[in-house]
Design a protein around this motif. Sequence first.
Motif, mmCIF file in Angstrom:
data_model
loop_
_atom_site.group_PDB
_atom_site.id
_atom_site.type_symbol
_atom_site.label_atom_id
_atom_site.label_comp_id
_atom_site.label_asym_id
_atom_site.label_seq_id
_atom_site.Cartn_x
_atom_site.Cartn_y
_atom_site.Cartn_z
ATOM 1 N N LEU A 220 0.727 -1.007 -0.142
ATOM 2 C CA LEU A 220 -0.105 0.018 -0.041
ATOM 3 C C LEU A 220 0.963 1.204 -0.166
ATOM 4 O O LEU A 220 0.538 2.137 -0.584
ATOM 5 N N GLY A 221 1.836 1.203 0.758
ATOM 6 C CA GLY A 221 2.960 2.235 0.919
ATOM 7 C C GLY A 221 3.426 2.611 -0.554
ATOM 8 O O GLY A 221 3.488 3.855 -0.956
ATOM 9 N N LEU A 222 4.106 1.512 -1.146
ATOM 10 C CA LEU A 222 4.694 1.645 -2.488
ATOM 11 C C LEU A 222 3.685 2.286 -3.372
ATOM 12 O O LEU A 222 3.913 3.226 -4.224
ATOM 13 N N ALA A 223 2.344 1.676 -3.543
ATOM 14 C CA ALA A 223 1.500 2.131 -4.219
ATOM 15 C C ALA A 223 1.134 3.565 -4.097
ATOM 16 O O ALA A 223 1.195 4.521 -5.055
ATOM 17 N N PHE A 224 1.239 3.910 -2.900
ATOM 18 C CA PHE A 224 0.701 5.435 -2.419
ATOM 19 C C PHE A 224 1.817 6.279 -3.000
ATOM 20 O O PHE A 224 1.157 7.335 -3.310
ATOM 21 N N GLN A 225 3.136 5.960 -2.737
ATOM 22 C CA GLN A 225 4.002 7.006 -3.246
ATOM 23 C C GLN A 225 4.201 6.963 -4.773
ATOM 24 O O GLN A 225 4.388 8.240 -5.154
ATOM 25 N N ALA A 226 4.027 6.007 -5.501
ATOM 26 C CA ALA A 226 4.002 6.016 -6.622
ATOM 27 C C ALA A 226 2.864 7.015 -7.315
ATOM 28 O O ALA A 226 3.001 7.778 -8.258
ATOM 29 N N LEU A 227 1.670 6.948 -6.757
ATOM 30 C CA LEU A 227 0.535 7.553 -7.277
ATOM 31 C C LEU A 227 0.784 9.184 -6.779
ATOM 32 O O LEU A 227 0.610 10.016 -7.625
ATOM 33 N N ASP A 228 1.486 9.267 -5.536
ATOM 34 C CA ASP A 228 1.863 10.507 -5.001
ATOM 35 C C ASP A 228 2.780 11.325 -6.251
ATOM 36 O O ASP A 228 2.782 12.513 -6.405
ATOM 37 N N ASP A 229 3.936 10.558 -6.505
ATOM 38 C CA ASP A 229 4.541 11.262 -7.552
ATOM 39 C C ASP A 229 3.872 11.400 -9.017
ATOM 40 O O ASP A 229 4.337 12.524 -9.641
ATOM 41 N N TYR A 230 2.983 10.629 -9.236
ATOM 42 C CA TYR A 230 2.209 10.835 -10.519
ATOM 43 C C TYR A 230 1.446 12.276 -10.441
ATOM 44 O O TYR A 230 1.460 13.037 -11.236
ATOM 45 N N LEU A 231 0.894 12.374 -9.276
ATOM 46 C CA LEU A 231 -0.093 13.497 -8.953
ATOM 47 C C LEU A 231 0.825 14.892 -8.979
ATOM 48 O O LEU A 231 0.461 15.797 -9.072
ATOM 49 N N GLY A 232 2.113 14.553 -8.461
ATOM 50 C CA GLY A 232 3.266 15.521 -8.281
ATOM 51 C C GLY A 232 3.608 16.261 -9.682
ATOM 52 O O GLY A 232 3.974 17.430 -10.023
ATOM 53 N N ILE A 233 3.366 15.487 -10.880
ATOM 54 C CA ILE A 233 3.329 15.881 -12.049
ATOM 55 C C ILE A 233 1.950 16.077 -12.865
ATOM 56 O O ILE A 233 1.889 17.264 -13.466
ATOM 57 N N GLY A 251 12.908 20.033 -9.221
ATOM 58 C CA GLY A 251 13.963 18.829 -9.792
ATOM 59 C C GLY A 251 13.849 17.477 -8.723
ATOM 60 O O GLY A 251 14.833 16.788 -8.847
ATOM 61 N N LYS A 252 12.709 17.247 -8.353
ATOM 62 C CA LYS A 252 12.482 16.143 -7.371
ATOM 63 C C LYS A 252 12.658 14.777 -8.333
ATOM 64 O O LYS A 252 12.077 14.669 -9.332
ATOM 65 N N LYS A 253 13.633 13.796 -7.864
ATOM 66 C CA LYS A 253 13.574 12.616 -8.436
ATOM 67 C C LYS A 253 12.357 11.601 -7.987
ATOM 68 O O LYS A 253 12.590 10.670 -7.379
ATOM 69 N N SER A 254 11.427 11.839 -8.791
ATOM 70 C CA SER A 254 10.127 11.134 -8.543
ATOM 71 C C SER A 254 10.237 9.845 -9.630
ATOM 72 O O SER A 254 11.196 9.909 -10.334
ATOM 73 N N LEU A 255 9.332 9.079 -9.436
ATOM 74 C CA LEU A 255 9.122 7.885 -10.483
ATOM 75 C C LEU A 255 9.199 8.039 -11.662
ATOM 76 O O LEU A 255 9.933 7.570 -12.502
ATOM 77 N N PRO A 256 8.457 9.047 -12.293
ATOM 78 C CA PRO A 256 8.314 9.390 -13.660
ATOM 79 C C PRO A 256 9.466 9.922 -14.089
ATOM 80 O O PRO A 256 9.989 9.647 -15.083
ATOM 81 N N VAL A 257 10.246 10.702 -13.304
ATOM 82 C CA VAL A 257 11.664 11.407 -13.669
ATOM 83 C C VAL A 257 12.809 10.162 -13.771
ATOM 84 O O VAL A 257 13.409 10.281 -14.723
ATOM 85 N N LEU A 258 12.818 9.596 -12.986
ATOM 86 C CA LEU A 258 13.800 8.464 -12.963
ATOM 87 C C LEU A 258 13.622 7.435 -14.287
ATOM 88 O O LEU A 258 14.337 7.142 -14.886
ATOM 89 N N THR A 297 4.083 4.997 -14.767
ATOM 90 C CA THR A 297 4.002 5.288 -13.236
ATOM 91 C C THR A 297 2.308 4.827 -12.958
ATOM 92 O O THR A 297 2.154 4.231 -11.890
ATOM 93 N N HIS A 298 1.471 5.120 -13.759
ATOM 94 C CA HIS A 298 0.063 4.753 -13.606
ATOM 95 C C HIS A 298 0.047 3.199 -13.413
ATOM 96 O O HIS A 298 -0.429 2.644 -12.430
ATOM 97 N N ASN A 299 0.823 2.435 -14.044
ATOM 98 C CA ASN A 299 0.727 0.949 -14.218
ATOM 99 C C ASN A 299 1.398 0.439 -12.930
ATOM 100 O O ASN A 299 1.011 -0.476 -12.273
ATOM 101 N N GLU A 300 2.686 1.296 -12.334
ATOM 102 C CA GLU A 300 3.253 0.594 -11.204
ATOM 103 C C GLU A 300 2.266 0.711 -9.990
ATOM 104 O O GLU A 300 2.238 -0.113 -8.972
ATOM 105 N N ALA A 301 1.853 1.996 -10.017
ATOM 106 C CA ALA A 301 0.848 2.149 -8.778
ATOM 107 C C ALA A 301 -0.363 1.050 -8.828
ATOM 108 O O ALA A 301 -0.568 0.616 -7.666
ATOM 109 N N ARG A 302 -0.709 0.863 -9.893
ATOM 110 C CA ARG A 302 -1.970 -0.132 -10.168
ATOM 111 C C ARG A 302 -1.487 -1.384 -9.759
ATOM 112 O O ARG A 302 -2.007 -2.282 -8.820
ATOM 113 N N ARG A 303 -0.087 -1.944 -10.065
ATOM 114 C CA ARG A 303 0.059 -3.069 -10.058
ATOM 115 C C ARG A 303 0.379 -3.451 -8.380
ATOM 116 O O ARG A 303 0.050 -4.288 -7.715
ATOM 117 N N MET A 304 1.043 -2.265 -7.502
ATOM 118 C CA MET A 304 1.342 -2.548 -6.400
ATOM 119 C C MET A 304 0.002 -2.525 -5.657
ATOM 120 O O MET A 304 -0.328 -3.003 -4.279
#
Lengths: 337, 337
Positions: A220-233, A251-258, A297-304
Amino acid sequence: MSLQKLTKLYLPAIENELRQVVDSASGTHFAGLSEMMTYHMGWEGQGAGAKARGKRVRPMLVLLTTVAAGGKWQQALPAAAAVELVHNFSLIHDDIEDNSSLRRGRPTVWKKWGLAQAINTGDAMFSLAHLALLRLDETLSPRIILEAAVILQQTCLHLTQGQYLDISYENRSNLSVADYWPMVRGKTAALLTTCTELGALIAESNYETRATYRRFGFNLGLAFQALDDYLGIWGNAAQTGKSVASDLLEGKKSLPVLYGLEQDGDFATRWAKGPIPPGEVSKISAQLEAEGARTYTHNEARRMTQQALQALEDAGPRGDAGEALFELTNKLMQREI
Amino acid sequence: MSLQKLTKLYLPAIENELRQVVDSASGTHFAGLSEMMTYHMGWEGQGAGAKARGKRVRPMLVLLTTVAAGGKWQQALPAAAAVELVHNFSLIHDDIEDNSSLRRGRPTVWKKWGLAQAINTGDAMFSLAHLALLRLDETLSPRIILEAAVILQQTCLHLTQGQYLDISYENRSNLSVADYWPMVRGKTAALLTTCTELGALIAESNYETRATYRRFGFNLGLAFQALDDYLGIWGNAAQTGKSVASDLLEGKKSLPVLYGLEQDGDFATRWAKGPIPPGEVSKISAQLEAEGARTYTHNEARRMTQQALQALEDAGPRGDAGEALFELTNKLMQREI
């Protein structure tokens, strides 16, 4: 509808427990210290109210897990308050470390009271968090409380390890998606894991059930952060309470950026050239999307999220609280995607 | 000579315990986080060594009190490490809050690694301190460990309350000596009180003996801070590792300054006009001395030292360790006065 019903029941008790703990730090000389804490918690000052308080997801998760695992929610209130205070302590410090002026649409503590007071207020809230947990004393055996204390304190260490990586990534350009997970395990997943583990511990579940609830909280935590990174952009500023596209500006190194850096395409070339000014944000986010980062990023959040739901099912949660945990998971993941 | 003999015995064990705890936070991804902690602790990096480590007064106090109260020092090592880590966590944050570039003659953590990493490293050390204490698990009953955990965490809250006053005093001019004590009770006396109380608790002393050891630690703490404030104006920079007369340059509301303000004479008039530049320091410290602040501070430090020695005598400490506690108290108070 179990979640709505139980939220109505638990939330006032959570707020009451939190206030008791925070008020324990007040006193003749320290009214100003309390003021900063009650402001940050969303109880007092400019903009106080439900929106400023946030959703109290973490304490809800503790209480729901406790009940779903067969315990009494009232017994878990000290642990619920503790995780929420740990979360809020870390927000006070993160806002300084990230140079953020706004939190849930209000000026951050450091912005209002300065750096020195804000660091110190975070430290005070950190102590209060652990003192909150030690109030479990009134209903549980010393052995269980000690175990809970170690779990929560280890989690705080993991939070700082994740935050360490997050800060240090700001000066690195050779990052890939593989660097993302150790950071997010600490920054977000550790505390959510602890919420569910503490619930199962307080309900005196067996070792295997505790491990399954841990797995639920972790995913849940991993999914939550991936989604937060999605929303951050690609999120809506009015909904998140943050500045639009602030993750790209900062310049945050979020999941989409990485993910984008790993593609080594036009986005990576532009990123290497230095900070992105506000005027360039929409072009860069479109570029990221074109290179597949949004879908990824969308798919990762959904997978987790699926993994979290599977773990929850494996844990065999009971009754209304169990149902509410499924609802909560689905709801968190439908914020914007 | 008991102190010297016991220091030789305890100090390597304290360092070993501290290193075990700090090393528990390292790992593949977090070498940089460990580096900041081992630097701050005086083990690694530029200027590492005995001087950079400081005197480890607090853990020595825990072990000596444990033995003087009839316990085994080996049992108290986790508590000794815990208080030293709490002390060092607070130094990392205080150095940021006070804008200090040097600590024990070396660049401070924030000066070397920046604000964000330094705040976070302090937080990591805070968690490690409490995890260190929870290692008492191996030798004591859960009930005693829980009591120790509450005592230490309450102390951390008191530290932040004292620090809150210290920071807020920087923007106030109507201060008197009466404002000094609530600040110093939190900033310094709280942790020394805890050192002696934890020792007595681990030795399983009765309630009265614990209270007497508390009184010893408390007065020792007040005396220690009063002397520190004295040295902050009339001390020798080479000895303290701080800049000469930095307390006056920084506008710190120390005991001599608050005494001077209360006199409402030439010093108070000058102080109200704003910051003191380096060129004016010697004139202002002479003025403070002429108005009686130096003698007053000296006498207060001595008076509280006498109270500490009286409490120690009342506690009836045993053997070499008891003798060493008297020596330690006298030695701390003879730093410069």
